[in-house]
Design a protein around this motif. Structure first.
Motif, mmCIF file in Angstrom:
data_model
loop_
_atom_site.group_PDB
_atom_site.id
_atom_site.type_symbol
_atom_site.label_atom_id
_atom_site.label_comp_id
_atom_site.label_asym_id
_atom_site.label_seq_id
_atom_site.Cartn_x
_atom_site.Cartn_y
_atom_site.Cartn_z
ATOM 1 N N ILE A 149 -18.954 34.829 5.116
ATOM 2 C CA ILE A 149 -18.028 35.715 5.807
ATOM 3 C C ILE A 149 -18.705 36.290 7.046
ATOM 4 C CG2 ILE A 149 -16.608 37.789 5.615
ATOM 5 C CD1 ILE A 149 -15.652 35.415 3.948
ATOM 6 N N GLY A 150 -17.962 36.306 8.141
ATOM 7 C CA GLY A 150 -18.517 36.800 9.391
ATOM 8 C C GLY A 150 -18.721 35.661 10.377
ATOM 9 N N ARG A 151 -19.489 35.933 11.404
ATOM 10 C CA ARG A 151 -19.703 34.967 12.485
ATOM 11 C C ARG A 151 -21.052 34.289 12.300
ATOM 12 N NH1 ARG A 151 -16.515 34.330 16.524
ATOM 13 N NH2 ARG A 151 -17.147 33.224 18.411
ATOM 14 N N HIS A 152 -21.023 32.957 12.152
ATOM 15 C CA HIS A 152 -22.249 32.205 11.888
ATOM 16 C C HIS A 152 -22.221 30.872 12.623
ATOM 17 C CE1 HIS A 152 -23.150 34.985 8.586
ATOM 18 N NE2 HIS A 152 -21.909 34.789 8.146
ATOM 19 N N ASP A 153 -23.403 30.293 12.770
ATOM 20 C CA ASP A 153 -23.517 28.911 13.235
ATOM 21 C C ASP A 153 -23.365 28.018 12.003
ATOM 22 O OD1 ASP A 153 -24.545 26.332 13.908
ATOM 23 O OD2 ASP A 153 -25.584 27.213 15.624
ATOM 24 N N PRO A 218 -28.117 31.487 2.681
ATOM 25 C CA PRO A 218 -28.671 31.897 3.982
ATOM 26 C C PRO A 218 -29.629 30.864 4.575
ATOM 27 C CG PRO A 218 -28.702 33.732 2.449
ATOM 28 C CD PRO A 218 -28.324 32.518 1.647
ATOM 29 N N ALA A 219 -30.475 30.270 3.740
ATOM 30 C CA ALA A 219 -31.430 29.277 4.240
ATOM 31 C C ALA A 219 -30.717 28.025 4.735
ATOM 32 C CB ALA A 219 -32.435 28.917 3.145
ATOM 33 N N ILE A 220 -29.628 27.632 4.045
ATOM 34 C CA ILE A 220 -28.868 26.454 4.476
ATOM 35 C C ILE A 220 -28.197 26.723 5.818
ATOM 36 C CG2 ILE A 220 -26.921 24.938 3.915
ATOM 37 C CD1 ILE A 220 -27.601 25.363 0.953
ATOM 38 N N LEU A 221 -27.617 27.904 5.972
ATOM 39 C CA LEU A 221 -27.020 28.273 7.259
ATOM 40 C C LEU A 221 -28.068 28.270 8.367
ATOM 41 C CD1 LEU A 221 -24.644 31.219 6.279
ATOM 42 C CD2 LEU A 221 -23.936 29.192 7.541
ATOM 43 N N GLU A 222 -29.198 28.882 8.095
ATOM 44 C CA GLU A 222 -30.242 29.026 9.099
ATOM 45 C C GLU A 222 -30.833 27.683 9.508
ATOM 46 O OE1 GLU A 222 -32.554 30.902 11.853
ATOM 47 O OE2 GLU A 222 -30.948 31.778 10.631
#
Length: 246
Positions: A149-153, A218-222
């Motif tokens: 949820i929110g703004r992410h790459d 979080p690690a996968i997103l990053e």
């Protein structure tokens, strides 16, 4: 000139996606042909709110087209539906200002993915729900969605061949609904990348099966690396549910 907006529903099973492709049956192609027959305007073009892949369904796809036809706006669904196949239906029609565009005027989109957790597939829902005959933990899946949820790459959660460079998107909500063996997941966002919802679902299924932890998200997103996320869930479980304008 008039600008007509249509809300379109279709079963995507027997279409090769939304966008026109030579020699292939597509939603845009079939609908455009019907409109040209009615209006006698050979150059008429329709614009969709977005492309759906082969096998993906829609309840609330939106298209618009500019025409000289004087058909009253409330008559368009009737005029079209008698000329369209059973797997493509016009639900409603509106007349819009000439600057309205189904894609560029859209503010948000809503997709829904359906999972069938029964031991055996439901023959009446097999075209619309992905059968996962393994125990899933919805609580763990819900926990994982908090990180989206929110703004992410979302580079890790889109097809590697996605042509756009900017892969930052904002998700407003991800909701779960359970009914009998069915688990539906609804995604609402400003827009979605190629295969983004299906990869999110594939990742959430791995979380639900215990093969990934919610804390891995979080690690996968990053990482911004497609290979770090889960598999791409099949197209037939996905439906474009709604396109939101003003």
């Amino acid at each position: 000139m008039r600008n007509i907006r249509l809300t379109v529903a279709y079963d995507g099973t027997d279409f090769h996606g939304f966008q026109v492709q030579p020699q292939l049956r597509t939603v845009q192609g079939v609908l455009q042909e019907a409109l040209r027959l009615i209006t006698k305007e050979e150059a008429l073009q329709i614009h969709g709110s977005g492309r759906t892949d082969a096998g993906v369904h829609a309840w609330g796809q939106v298209v618009n087209f500019v025409t000289r036809s004087r058909i009253p706006v409330e008559k368009w669904p009737v005029a079209l539906n008698v000329r369209l196949p059973n797997d493509l239906v016009i639900r409603e029609a509106f007349e819009e200002p000439l600057d309205f565009h189904a894609r560029f005027s859209a503010k948000r989109k809503v997709y829904r993915y359906m999972i069938d957790r029964a031991p055996y597939p439901n023959v009446f829902q097999a075209r619309y729900a992905y059968h996962v005959p393994y125990p899933l933990n919805p609580d763990r899946m819900r926990e994982a969605t908090a990180y989206f949820i929110g703004r992410h790459d979302f580079t890790s959660f889109c097809a590697a061949a996605t042509p756009v460079e900017d892969k930052v998107r904002e998700l407003y909500r991800i909701d779960f609904e359970e009914k009998d063996s069915f688990l539906s997941i609804t995604f609402e966002g400003e827009g979605f990348l190629w295969n983004m919802v299906r990869i999110l679902v594939g990742t959430l299924i791995l979380v639900g099966r215990g093969r990934l932890s919610p804390d891995d998200m979080p690690a996968i997103l990053e990482a911004r690396d497609r290979t770090r996320a889960g598999f791409t869930a099949p197209a037939h479980g996905l439906t474009l549910w709604e396109v939101i304008y003003q």
